[in-house]
Motif scaffolding. Structure first.
Motif, mmCIF file in Angstrom:
data_model
loop_
_atom_site.group_PDB
_atom_site.id
_atom_site.type_symbol
_atom_site.label_atom_id
_atom_site.label_comp_id
_atom_site.label_asym_id
_atom_site.label_seq_id
_atom_site.Cartn_x
_atom_site.Cartn_y
_atom_site.Cartn_z
ATOM 1 N N LEU A 27 0.827 -1.210 0.000
ATOM 2 C CA LEU A 27 0.000 0.000 0.000
ATOM 3 C C LEU A 27 0.859 1.256 0.000
ATOM 4 O O LEU A 27 0.539 2.254 -0.649
ATOM 5 C CB LEU A 27 -0.919 0.013 1.228
ATOM 6 N N ASP A 28 1.971 1.213 0.723
ATOM 7 C CA ASP A 28 2.875 2.364 0.768
ATOM 8 C C ASP A 28 3.499 2.606 -0.604
ATOM 9 O O ASP A 28 3.661 3.751 -1.032
ATOM 10 C CB ASP A 28 3.973 2.117 1.816
ATOM 11 N N THR A 29 3.831 1.526 -1.314
ATOM 12 C CA THR A 29 4.398 1.656 -2.660
ATOM 13 C C THR A 29 3.390 2.310 -3.609
ATOM 14 O O THR A 29 3.743 3.212 -4.379
ATOM 15 C CB THR A 29 4.806 0.265 -3.212
ATOM 16 N N VAL A 30 2.143 1.866 -3.558
ATOM 17 C CA VAL A 30 1.088 2.451 -4.395
ATOM 18 C C VAL A 30 0.941 3.943 -4.101
ATOM 19 O O VAL A 30 0.854 4.772 -5.017
ATOM 20 C CB VAL A 30 -0.254 1.712 -4.186
ATOM 21 N N LYS A 31 0.931 4.305 -2.820
ATOM 22 C CA LYS A 31 0.794 5.709 -2.417
ATOM 23 C C LYS A 31 1.958 6.546 -2.946
ATOM 24 O O LYS A 31 1.769 7.626 -3.511
ATOM 25 C CB LYS A 31 0.751 5.797 -0.887
ATOM 26 N N THR A 32 3.188 6.036 -2.806
ATOM 27 C CA THR A 32 4.376 6.765 -3.274
ATOM 28 C C THR A 32 4.323 6.991 -4.774
ATOM 29 O O THR A 32 4.627 8.080 -5.269
ATOM 30 C CB THR A 32 5.662 5.982 -2.903
ATOM 31 N N TYR A 50 7.144 -4.680 -4.095
ATOM 32 C CA TYR A 50 7.993 -4.768 -2.891
ATOM 33 C C TYR A 50 9.366 -4.127 -3.105
ATOM 34 O O TYR A 50 10.288 -4.344 -2.315
ATOM 35 C CB TYR A 50 8.156 -6.218 -2.446
ATOM 36 N N ALA A 51 9.511 -3.311 -4.165
ATOM 37 C CA ALA A 51 10.773 -2.603 -4.400
ATOM 38 C C ALA A 51 11.063 -1.680 -3.215
ATOM 39 O O ALA A 51 10.210 -0.920 -2.791
ATOM 40 C CB ALA A 51 10.678 -1.785 -5.693
ATOM 41 N N SER A 123 18.188 -1.980 -7.773
ATOM 42 C CA SER A 123 18.229 -2.608 -6.452
ATOM 43 C C SER A 123 18.395 -1.537 -5.364
ATOM 44 O O SER A 123 18.862 -0.428 -5.628
ATOM 45 C CB SER A 123 19.392 -3.600 -6.362
ATOM 46 N N THR A 124 18.024 -1.905 -4.150
ATOM 47 C CA THR A 124 18.160 -0.988 -3.014
ATOM 48 C C THR A 124 19.619 -0.598 -2.816
ATOM 49 O O THR A 124 19.935 0.581 -2.582
ATOM 50 C CB THR A 124 17.612 -1.654 -1.725
#
Length: 267
Positions: A27-32, A50-51, A123-124
């Motif tokens: 959900l946080d990824t979608v928001k960002t 999940y990036a 990648s991170t």
């Protein structure tokens, strides 16, 4: 605050932080991506949801632990010298101090996480290396001021409301609320605080994602808000409000419920 209480706050806060951040990461990824300047689809859409999760996994425990240790410590110090009608102010001050300390850990993690979320093919570790090489340590703290300016108003609403709802529920039923009841209060308080602070969250996202040397990269929150208002209006200022409210309501339920339960078990 006793040493045992300090360790309980640290452990309970850390466990709660890890649980909520990892469960609600999609959900946080979608928001960002909804808030990113290039738009949802170009930022990755629903790909690589999940990036950036390694950054969150590493920063989650110390960030939440630092917040709750500071929150409980300041609250215990102020409670000794304040009267009952000043209790909400005590919670506001304690939460504000907690956010300032926690953001020292949260912001570098958030910068790397958000850049990974809008560049799912990188990648991170690569994003971390690139940020350090081109911007140095200062690059990891880009958005510190905007994050604190988002988190303090959020906490000024969330924590006094959470504590007040718990007190009201305790009074109604004649005994202290259970951990699940604390979680329900946390969900309501978090969702309400999330809705009204969304413009500050959008500004913070734009500052963290801005290209080095651009206007937004300077970290000026008012300038970022003004730019969003001029180009996208009210809808731009509240971009991602639904996933943000959903994530933080669920997060409040999991985070504050887990915190209360873990703390009760440890004490």
């Amino acid at each position: 605050m006793e040493l045992r209480e300090s360790w309980a706050a640290l452990a309970a806060g850390g466990v709660a932080g890890v649980c909520v951040d990892l469960i609600l990461f999609p959900l946080d990824t979608v928001k960002t991506r909804l808030q990113s300047p290039q738009g949802f689809r170009k930022a990755g859409g629903f790909r690589g949801i999940y990036a950036g999760v390694p950054s969150t996994a590493i920063g989650s425990f110390p960030n939440a632990a630092a917040f709750f240790m500071t929150y409980e410590y300041v609250k215990s110090v102020l409670h000794h010298s304040s009267t009952s009608y000043l209790t909400p102010v005590t919670h506001m001050v304690a939460a504000s101090f907690g956010e300032v300390v926690a953001c020292l850990i949260r912001v570098p993690s958030e910068v790397i996480k958000q850049r990974a979320q809008v560049s799912p093919s990188s990648s991170t570790f690569r994003i971390l290396s690139h940020t350090l090489y081109h911007e140095g340590i200062q690059g990891l703290y880009r958005g510190y001021k905007s994050t604190v300016l988002r988190e303090i108003p959020f906490s000024l609403v969330q924590f006094p409301l959470w504590e007040s709802l718990k007190d009201l529920w305790s009074w109604k039923q004649g005994h202290v609320v259970d951990s699940w009841q604390s979680a329900v209060c946390g969900a309501f308080a978090g969702g309400f605080a999330a809705a009204i602070t969304t413009p500050l969250d959008v500004a913070k996202t734009r500052i963290m994602l801005a290209k080095a040397g651009s206007t937004n990269a300077s970290g000026n929150v008012l300038a970022a808000l003004g730019g969003i208002w001029r180009t996208q209006g009210l809808s731009g200022l509240f971009a991602g409000v639904v996933p943000r409210m959903t994530a933080i309501s669920l997060g409040g339920f999991i985070f504050l419920g887990t915190y209360e339960k873990t703390r009760q078990l440890l004490l």
